[in-house]
Write a protein that holds these residues in place. Structure first.
Motif, PDB file in Angstrom:
ATOM      1  N   UNK A   1       0.846  -1.200   0.000  1.00  0.00           N
ATOM      2  CA  UNK A   1       0.000   0.000   0.000  1.00  0.00           C
ATOM      3  C   UNK A   1       0.881   1.250   0.000  1.00  0.00           C
ATOM      4  N   UNK A   2       0.464   2.222  -0.785  1.00  0.00           N
ATOM      5  CA  UNK A   2       1.178   3.503  -0.770  1.00  0.00           C
ATOM      6  C   UNK A   2       0.766   4.287   0.482  1.00  0.00           C
ATOM      7  N   UNK A   3       1.494   5.356   0.755  1.00  0.00           N
ATOM      8  CA  UNK A   3       1.136   6.215   1.884  1.00  0.00           C
ATOM      9  C   UNK A   3      -0.267   6.773   1.736  1.00  0.00           C
ATOM     10  N   UNK A   4      -0.643   7.129   0.487  1.00  0.00           N
ATOM     11  CA  UNK A   4      -1.994   7.666   0.250  1.00  0.00           C
ATOM     12  C   UNK A   4      -3.052   6.602   0.546  1.00  0.00           C
ATOM     13  N   UNK A   5      -2.770   5.377   0.105  1.00  0.00           N
ATOM     14  CA  UNK A   5      -3.754   4.309   0.346  1.00  0.00           C
ATOM     15  C   UNK A   5      -3.920   4.048   1.849  1.00  0.00           C
ATOM     16  N   UNK A   6      -2.819   4.021   2.563  1.00  0.00           N
ATOM     17  CA  UNK A   6      -2.912   3.807   4.008  1.00  0.00           C
ATOM     18  C   UNK A   6      -3.669   4.941   4.688  1.00  0.00           C
ATOM     19  N   UNK A   7      -3.432   6.169   4.245  1.00  0.00           N
ATOM     20  CA  UNK A   7      -4.158   7.309   4.840  1.00  0.00           C
ATOM     21  C   UNK A   7      -5.653   7.183   4.591  1.00  0.00           C
ATOM     22  N   UNK A   8      -6.006   6.753   3.375  1.00  0.00           N
ATOM     23  CA  UNK A   8      -7.421   6.595   3.040  1.00  0.00           C
ATOM     24  C   UNK A   8      -8.061   5.504   3.904  1.00  0.00           C
ATOM     25  N   UNK A   9      -7.365   4.376   4.040  1.00  0.00           N
ATOM     26  CA  UNK A   9      -7.909   3.281   4.856  1.00  0.00           C
ATOM     27  C   UNK A   9      -8.065   3.698   6.311  1.00  0.00           C
ATOM     28  N   UNK A  10      -7.125   4.489   6.779  1.00  0.00           N
ATOM     29  CA  UNK A  10      -7.197   4.977   8.168  1.00  0.00           C
ATOM     30  C   UNK A  10      -8.378   5.932   8.328  1.00  0.00           C
ATOM     31  N   UNK A  11      -8.541   6.792   7.325  1.00  0.00           N
ATOM     32  CA  UNK A  11      -9.661   7.745   7.352  1.00  0.00           C
ATOM     33  C   UNK A  11     -11.000   7.012   7.375  1.00  0.00           C
ATOM     34  N   UNK A  12     -11.082   5.917   6.617  1.00  0.00           N
ATOM     35  CA  UNK A  12     -12.338   5.139   6.571  1.00  0.00           C
ATOM     36  C   UNK A  12     -12.461   4.207   7.780  1.00  0.00           C
ATOM     37  N   UNK A  13     -11.409   4.144   8.607  1.00  0.00           N
ATOM     38  CA  UNK A  13     -11.382   3.294   9.810  1.00  0.00           C
ATOM     39  C   UNK A  13     -11.576   1.811   9.489  1.00  0.00           C
ATOM     40  N   UNK A  14     -10.978   1.372   8.377  1.00  0.00           N
ATOM     41  CA  UNK A  14     -11.034  -0.049   8.015  1.00  0.00           C
ATOM     42  C   UNK A  14     -10.077  -0.834   8.912  1.00  0.00           C
ATOM     43  N   UNK A  15     -10.394  -2.113   9.086  1.00  0.00           N
ATOM     44  CA  UNK A  15      -9.523  -2.988   9.893  1.00  0.00           C
ATOM     45  C   UNK A  15      -8.682  -3.861   8.968  1.00  0.00           C
ATOM     46  N   UNK A  16      -7.542  -4.318   9.522  1.00  0.00           N
ATOM     47  CA  UNK A  16      -6.607  -5.126   8.749  1.00  0.00           C
ATOM     48  C   UNK A  16      -6.526  -6.533   9.349  1.00  0.00           C
ATOM     49  N   UNK A  17      -6.657  -7.553   8.479  1.00  0.00           N
ATOM     50  CA  UNK A  17      -6.401  -8.940   8.893  1.00  0.00           C
ATOM     51  C   UNK A  17      -5.000  -9.299   8.408  1.00  0.00           C
ATOM     52  N   UNK A  18      -4.078  -9.341   9.351  1.00  0.00           N
ATOM     53  CA  UNK A  18      -2.670  -9.636   9.038  1.00  0.00           C
ATOM     54  C   UNK A  18      -2.474 -11.152   8.985  1.00  0.00           C
ATOM     55  N   UNK A  19      -1.965 -11.652   7.864  1.00  0.00           N
ATOM     56  CA  UNK A  19      -1.886 -13.102   7.637  1.00  0.00           C
ATOM     57  C   UNK A  19      -0.452 -13.520   7.292  1.00  0.00           C
ATOM     58  N   UNK A  20       0.465 -13.441   8.257  1.00  0.00           N
ATOM     59  CA  UNK A  20       1.880 -13.647   7.941  1.00  0.00           C
ATOM     60  C   UNK A  20       2.228 -15.059   7.474  1.00  0.00           C
TER      61      UNK A  20
END
Ligand SMILES: [Zn+2]
Length: 457
Positions: free
Chosen positions: A289-308
């Motif tokens: 994700x670019x910095x812009x994409x991360x900012x957008x996701x944060x703004x929308x308050x989306x959650x992340x499922x981390x699958x290492x």
């Protein structure tokens, strides 16, 4: 084998006179913080009191509990740890048979191994057998809450909900929606996909007092048309339902999505323009994700499922976990079976810790603190619950929350002559356990659903 000591003094809560149950042992409790500062609390002579509805009435020391709640039925777990039920924020039920199977990267693996397997779920009886086994095995490794992708068949999703209802596990689950980019037998029109999903949601969302919840599940932008994603975004908004999908998992996938949607500014923008980014959206992987994409996701308050585990098994990449935690994302861990090879969230916690070290190795000079075992445990419990919007219901021990918990034996965690010198070492042994974590008991709402070496249901 640990045997609980039952003191069958059935007595009453002094205040309410309702029958309560008391569980005693070493408690590990995630603190009610965010992923930016995850911490655990330890109560060595801990006690959990649960009422007849499965709601936590008391968390503290055994001494305090026995002063306040006389004549209560006690279940004591010696040489064991009591921790909140583990939360899997991203897993594919119909792929369980393929765990650890296959080679290649994401798109090739999907076509070669996964789509043929998911096609078998058109058979209701097969789907039922698979679902029952899936939930039984999840409870046996201490998972009490799961965010599940079913196959693209309505009937298979229905029987998966029936299996979850009977198993007692807590699920947010949905029929995987696809209308392109997969074998015809797995596809249906946008109208049919939405209609099937809404019928399933009407039947199951909120069932058994909210234990079963429906999640809109468009697989990813590579198998959903713009029209389907747009319709899904509309329904998510009008019905207030969760959305789960995949984002930025693999470089070939990124190129594929850019080719499909050249008018979108980014992969994330595809979901933004179709209305899929809400505070009830859980995005799996989110590696590139670019910095812009991360900012957008944060703004929308989306959650992340981390699958290492999956990120490595399919050679997808390494997610910058620490910087996303520092950014304050709600982050949980996902087994992503069968991209990941194990249903065990303790395995996923270990993979999360090791993956964060791999990120540091690959970015010499830009290191951030690697994820500790304690932080990994926090992500596998309260972090996951918060990511699914269930942070007020489960994920830690707090009065008013529902009593989902796991009892893990300590004998299996270490050689007998090893001693713990600190609680962080205990957490490390749980996550890295030399002989693998041994779940002795699994409870949801105070009801025992699994006991090692025994079948309680
Ligand atoms: Zn997945």
């Amino acid at each position: 084998m640990l045997l609980p000591i039952h003191l069958t003094l059935y007595v009453k809560n002094k205040k309410t006179m309702s029958v309560v149950r008391l569980y005693a042992g070493l408690i590990i409790n995630p603190l009610e913080t965010s992923s930016a500062a995850p911490h655990l609390d330890y109560i060595p002579d801990g006690c959990l009191i649960v009422d007849e509805h499965g709601t936590i009435q008391f968390v503290g020391t055994l001494t305090d509990a026995t002063m306040r709640f006389a004549e209560t039925q006690i279940q004591r777990f010696d040489n064991a740890v009591i921790l909140p039920g583990l939360v899997d924020t991203h897993v594919h039920l119909p792929q369980y048979q393929a765990a650890a199977v296959g080679t290649g990267e994401l798109l090739e693996w999907l076509n070669a191994y996964i789509f043929p397997l998911e096609a078998r779920f058109v058979d209701e009886q097969y789907a039922r057998v698979q679902a029952e086994r899936f939930f039984r095995d999840a409870l046996a490794v201490g998972t009490t809450t799961m965010s599940v992708y079913c196959s693209s068949h309505k009937i298979a999703t229905h029987v998966a909900f029936e299996a979850a209802l009977n198993a007692g596990v807590r699920v947010c689950m949905g029929k995987t929606m696809m209308d392109t980019g997969a074998p015809d037998t797995l596809l249906s029109t946008p109208v049919q996909n939405i209609q099937d999903s809404m019928e399933l949601a009407t039947r199951w969302h909120g069932a058994d007092g909210g234990r079963l919840q429906y999640t809109l599940t468009p697989r990813f932008a590579g198998s959903c048309s713009w029209k389907l994603m747009l319709e899904c975004g509309n329904v998510a908004k009008t019905e207030g339902l969760r959305v789960q999908t995949h984002l930025a998992e693999n470089p070939s996938e990124l190129a594929f999505i850019a080719e499909l949607f050249p008018h979108a500014a980014s992969y994330t923008d595809v979901y933004e323009q179709t209305g899929l980014l809400t505070e009830k959206t859980i995005l799996a992987h989110s590696i590139y994700l670019s910095g812009e994409e991360r900012s957008l996701l944060k703004e929308r308050n989306c959650a992340i499922a981390h699958c290492p585990c999956s990120n490595r098994f399919l050679q997808s990449g390494v997610m910058p976990l620490r910087s996303m935690m520092n950014q304050g994302f709600r982050i949980g861990l996902g087994s992503d079976v069968a991209g990941g090879f194990s249903l065990s969230m303790m395995n996923e916690a270990r993979e999360a810790a090791e993956s964060s070290k791999t990120w540091n190795i690959l970015h010499r000079g830009g290191e951030l603190p690697a994820l500790s075992a304690e932080e990994a445990l926090w992500l596998a419990t309260l972090g996951g619950a918060q990511a699914l919007g269930l942070g007020d219901t489960v994920g830690s021990f707090k009065v008013g929350k529902e009593a989902d918990f796991v009892v893990v034996g300590l004998d299996a965690l270490m050689p007998r002559d090893t001693v713990f010198h600190s609680y962080p070492n205990l957490a490390a042994r749980l996550v890295y356990g030399t002989a693998g974590m041994k779940v002795e008991h699994t409870f949801v709402r105070g009801k025992e659903l699994y006991r090692r070496g025994d079948s309680v249901r």
